[in-house]
Design an enzyme around this catalytic site. Structure first.
Site, PDB file in Angstrom:
ATOM      1  N   HIS A  42      34.951  21.299  38.734  1.00 58.96           N
ATOM      2  CA  HIS A  42      34.552  22.624  38.182  1.00 58.96           C
ATOM      3  C   HIS A  42      35.108  22.607  36.672  1.00 58.96           C
ATOM      4  O   HIS A  42      35.014  23.581  35.932  1.00 58.96           O
ATOM      5  CB  HIS A  42      35.801  23.663  38.645  1.00 58.96           C
ATOM      6  CG  HIS A  42      35.319  24.180  40.347  1.00 58.96           C
ATOM      7  ND1 HIS A  42      34.593  25.051  40.489  1.00 58.96           N
ATOM      8  CD2 HIS A  42      35.339  23.417  41.358  1.00 58.96           C
ATOM      9  CE1 HIS A  42      34.340  25.148  41.891  1.00 58.96           C
ATOM     10  NE2 HIS A  42      34.778  24.004  42.425  1.00 58.96           N
ATOM     11  N   ASP A  80      35.562  24.164  28.317  1.00 54.67           N
ATOM     12  CA  ASP A  80      35.851  24.885  29.537  1.00 54.67           C
ATOM     13  C   ASP A  80      34.343  24.438  30.548  1.00 54.67           C
ATOM     14  O   ASP A  80      33.375  24.351  29.895  1.00 54.67           O
ATOM     15  CB  ASP A  80      35.568  26.653  29.288  1.00 54.67           C
ATOM     16  CG  ASP A  80      36.363  27.372  30.180  1.00 54.67           C
ATOM     17  OD1 ASP A  80      36.518  27.124  31.330  1.00 54.67           O
ATOM     18  OD2 ASP A  80      36.265  28.637  30.040  1.00 54.67           O
TER      19      ASP A  80
HETATM   20  P1  ADQ Z   1      39.360  29.428  35.351  1.00 54.25           P
HETATM   21  O1  ADQ Z   1      39.544  28.518  34.245  1.00 54.25           O
HETATM   22  O2  ADQ Z   1      39.948  30.052  36.114  1.00 54.25           O
HETATM   23  O3  ADQ Z   1      38.222  28.431  36.122  1.00 54.25           O
HETATM   24  P2  ADQ Z   1      36.786  31.198  34.525  1.00 54.25           P
HETATM   25  O4  ADQ Z   1      35.582  30.617  35.033  1.00 54.25           O
HETATM   26  O5  ADQ Z   1      36.475  32.089  33.326  1.00 54.25           O
HETATM   27  O6  ADQ Z   1      37.919  30.344  34.458  1.00 54.25           O
HETATM   28  O7  ADQ Z   1      36.986  32.134  36.038  1.00 54.25           O
HETATM   29  C1  ADQ Z   1      38.202  32.881  35.675  1.00 54.25           C
HETATM   30  C2  ADQ Z   1      38.126  34.179  36.908  1.00 54.25           C
HETATM   31  O8  ADQ Z   1      39.328  34.923  36.888  1.00 54.25           O
HETATM   32  C3  ADQ Z   1      36.898  35.064  36.497  1.00 54.25           C
HETATM   33  O9  ADQ Z   1      36.316  35.455  37.563  1.00 54.25           O
HETATM   34  C4  ADQ Z   1      37.775  36.474  35.663  1.00 54.25           C
HETATM   35  O10 ADQ Z   1      37.063  37.560  35.695  1.00 54.25           O
HETATM   36  C5  ADQ Z   1      39.175  36.392  36.425  1.00 54.25           C
HETATM   37  N1  ADQ Z   1      40.082  36.721  35.484  1.00 54.25           N
HETATM   38  C6  ADQ Z   1      40.378  36.272  34.252  1.00 54.25           C
HETATM   39  N2  ADQ Z   1      41.409  36.930  33.756  1.00 54.25           N
HETATM   40  C7  ADQ Z   1      41.736  37.977  34.542  1.00 54.25           C
HETATM   41  C8  ADQ Z   1      42.432  39.129  34.508  1.00 54.25           C
HETATM   42  N3  ADQ Z   1      43.511  39.169  33.414  1.00 54.25           N
HETATM   43  N4  ADQ Z   1      42.607  39.650  35.751  1.00 54.25           N
HETATM   44  C9  ADQ Z   1      41.851  39.588  36.704  1.00 54.25           C
HETATM   45  N5  ADQ Z   1      41.006  38.682  36.796  1.00 54.25           N
HETATM   46  C10 ADQ Z   1      40.801  37.989  35.957  1.00 54.25           C
HETATM   47  C11 ADQ Z   1      37.731  27.139  36.605  1.00 54.25           C
HETATM   48  C12 ADQ Z   1      37.252  26.466  35.404  1.00 54.25           C
HETATM   49  C13 ADQ Z   1      35.969  27.105  34.836  1.00 54.25           C
HETATM   50  C14 ADQ Z   1      34.805  27.425  35.792  1.00 54.25           C
HETATM   51  C15 ADQ Z   1      35.494  27.908  37.040  1.00 54.25           C
HETATM   52  C16 ADQ Z   1      34.435  27.953  37.976  1.00 54.25           C
HETATM   53  O11 ADQ Z   1      38.132  26.266  34.072  1.00 54.25           O
HETATM   54  O12 ADQ Z   1      35.343  26.528  33.556  1.00 54.25           O
HETATM   55  O13 ADQ Z   1      33.912  28.337  35.263  1.00 54.25           O
HETATM   56  O14 ADQ Z   1      36.502  27.154  37.575  1.00 54.25           O
HETATM   57  O15 ADQ Z   1      34.094  26.675  38.462  1.00 54.25           O
END
Ligand code: ADQ
Length: 462
Positions: A153, A356
């Site tokens: 991921h 990311d």
């Molecule tokens: P993450 O690093 O966690 O995931 P991301 O893909 O942006 O990053 O997902 C975060 C999730 O958490 C999103 O669904 C978002 O809505 C939610 N979120 C963020 N801040 C929040 C908050 N304050 N309150 C509630 N919800 C919140 C890892 C990898 C990424 C990759 C994903 C999936 O680092 O690059 O896209 O896995 O493969």
């Protein structure tokens, strides 16, 4: 594809499935039957030699227990203080300790033994993320020949950064033991192939697969997505909640896990630069940054939290008025519907990671917009999402002036241009929707050369 699906992921979901990936894997497990294996959220010294059952649903959920020391060494240590910074080009933050690696291998080996006991010949295994890199190699060493797929991921590391790993030569061998190595972007695939190309143990076959010792691995990209229909529907009825008297006219939103990879100091500083350069002193943009707490037991995460509090204090001290606080830094998780409502309410979505894998927030922001009056996505070119989302305003988050300029441009963008850019981004978000992602991955895994039939494949591709 006959046989059950066995999913391995770090966190095993409890309660009703929510969040795109969890729902997609839940649906795949419902459709085929199978088992979801993940770490029990509570560390314990008891019962580590078995998988215990969680809940009673049409497929099984089984959890493995970690001791407190294993959680420190395997999870916070090797996974999050070695592999995570290496994959995100933050080698300055790596903390190498021999017990981290030893427990990482020990936990993976214990898990491999527990999984192998329960595998039927036609079962397909799908392993998620950097916590389990050596799992296939260990399953193979126990005689498992089932199809095993891996999905990373996070970004695939640069070859020079990989050299910092203790025993860096293991990394390629771990990955080559899978039948399918799934990565987020074409850039990740290029880096993985570069690693194999530089390794004398690897040989490229004519069909593009890589032969490594006795294994053949397919490397391909599967950009992950979101459940866009569900987010679009939520956004249509969502309420951003009360802002009170300070209801901002121009809202810029950021939502991230509080992680040093997300470029939050750069985001705050770029916003400060925007405030500094304002020509119209009546303009009062607000940056609302919601950052969910994450990995507080790792020192680098405590440091970034302190840094952000200091920067937001400085910017607010400098620019606040009696009735206007430009930067709101909310250090907590927000309910999903509320977050989607805030995204729809915002004029700009500001996503600034320094590295990311994909970044789902960028895709959620796009899906949450009203198509006839959409907000604008300002997106770091270092997010995997930027590889296809050409309708966003792409920025280099290290360049504060460029980011400030892009926010300024986004706030003033004419409606026609906003609609056009949003339509381009939404098409990308819909094409990569999460249900398609799961189906594409599993179909590709089913078509990979099975481990048993290696010699026939080798003869054909030679
Ligand atoms: P993450 O690093 O966690 O995931 P991301 O893909 O942006 O990053 O997902 C975060 C999730 O958490 C999103 O669904 C978002 O809505 C939610 N979120 C963020 N801040 C929040 C908050 N304050 N309150 C509630 N919800 C919140 C890892 C990898 C990424 C990759 C994903 C999936 O680092 O690059 O896209 O896995 O493969």
């Amino acid at each position: 594809m006959a046989g059950r699906l066995i999913v391995i992921s770090n966190r095993i979901p409890t309660g009703d499935p929510s969040g795109g990936l969890v729902v997609a894997l839940h649906d795949a497990l419902l459709a085929r039957g199978g088992v979801w294996v993940g770490a029990d959220p509570d560390p314990s010294e008891e019962g580590r030699e078995c998988l215990h059952e969680l809940g009673d649903i049409p497929y099984r959920k089984r959890a493995f227990r970690l001791s407190k020391t294993e959680r420190q060494n395997y999870y916070s240590g090797f996974a999050n203080s070695v592999l995570w910074p290496i994959c995100h080009r933050r080698t300055d933050l790596i903390e190498i300790k021999s017990e981290y690696r030893a427990d990482y291998l020990a936990v993976n080996l214990r898990l491999a033994r527990l999984i192998a006991q329960d595998l039927a010949p036609q079962d397909v295994v799908w392993v998620h993320d950097y916590h389990f890199l050596p799992l296939a190699m260990m399953l193979r060493s126990l005689g498992v020949t089932n199809r095993i797929g891996f999905f990373l991921h996070i970004p695939f590391p640069n070859i020079t950064d990989l050299a910092i790993l203790p025993r860096p030569e293991d990394f390629a061998r771990w990955l080559a033991s899978y039948n399918l190595l799934g990565l987020q972007t074409r850039g990740d695939v290029a880096r993985a192939l570069e690693m194999f190309r530089a390794d004398p143990r690897a040989e490229f076959l004519r069909d593009g697969t890589v032969k490594f010792d006795e294994h053949i691995v397919t490397v391909a990209s599967f950009p992950i997505g979101i459940d866009c229909d569900q987010i679009e529907a939520t956004a249509r009825r969502a309420d951003p909640g009360p802002f009170g008297a300070a209801n901002p006219r121009e809202l810029i939103i950021g939502a991230d896990r509080l992680d040093y990879t997300k470029g939050l100091p750069h985001k705050f500083e770029a916003f400060g630069r925007l405030l500094q350069g304002r020509v119209d002193r009546d303009a009062r943009p607000t940056l609302l940054q919601i950052a969910s707490p994450s990995r507080a037991d790792v020192a680098a995460y405590r440091q970034i939290t302190n840094d952000l509090q200091a920067i937001s204090g400085r910017i607010n001290g400098q620019y606040s008025e009696l009735d206007w606080q430009p930067l709101r830094f909310v250090h907590r998780s927000v309910a999903r519907d509320r977050l989607i409502g805030l995204m729809r309410r915002a004029e700009v979505g500001l996503v600034t990671p320094l590295a990311d894998g994909m970044n789902l927030v960028a895709k959620e922001f796009v899906a949450a917009q009203a198509p006839d009056n959409p907000g604008v996505l300002v997106l770091s070119r270092f997010a995997g999402a930027a590889e296809d989302m050409k309708g966003a305003l792409l920025i280099n988050p290290h360049d504060l002036d460029e980011t400030a300029g892009a926010i300024d441009y986004a706030l003033a963008m004419p409606l026609d241009e906003r609609r056009k850019r949003h339509a381009d981004c939404l098409a990308v978000v819909r094409d990569s929707r999460i249900s398609v992602w799961t189906d594409r991955y599993l179909a590709r895994l089913a078509s990979c050369v099975p481990t048993l039939a290696l010699s026939r494949h080798q003869a054909a591709s030679a």
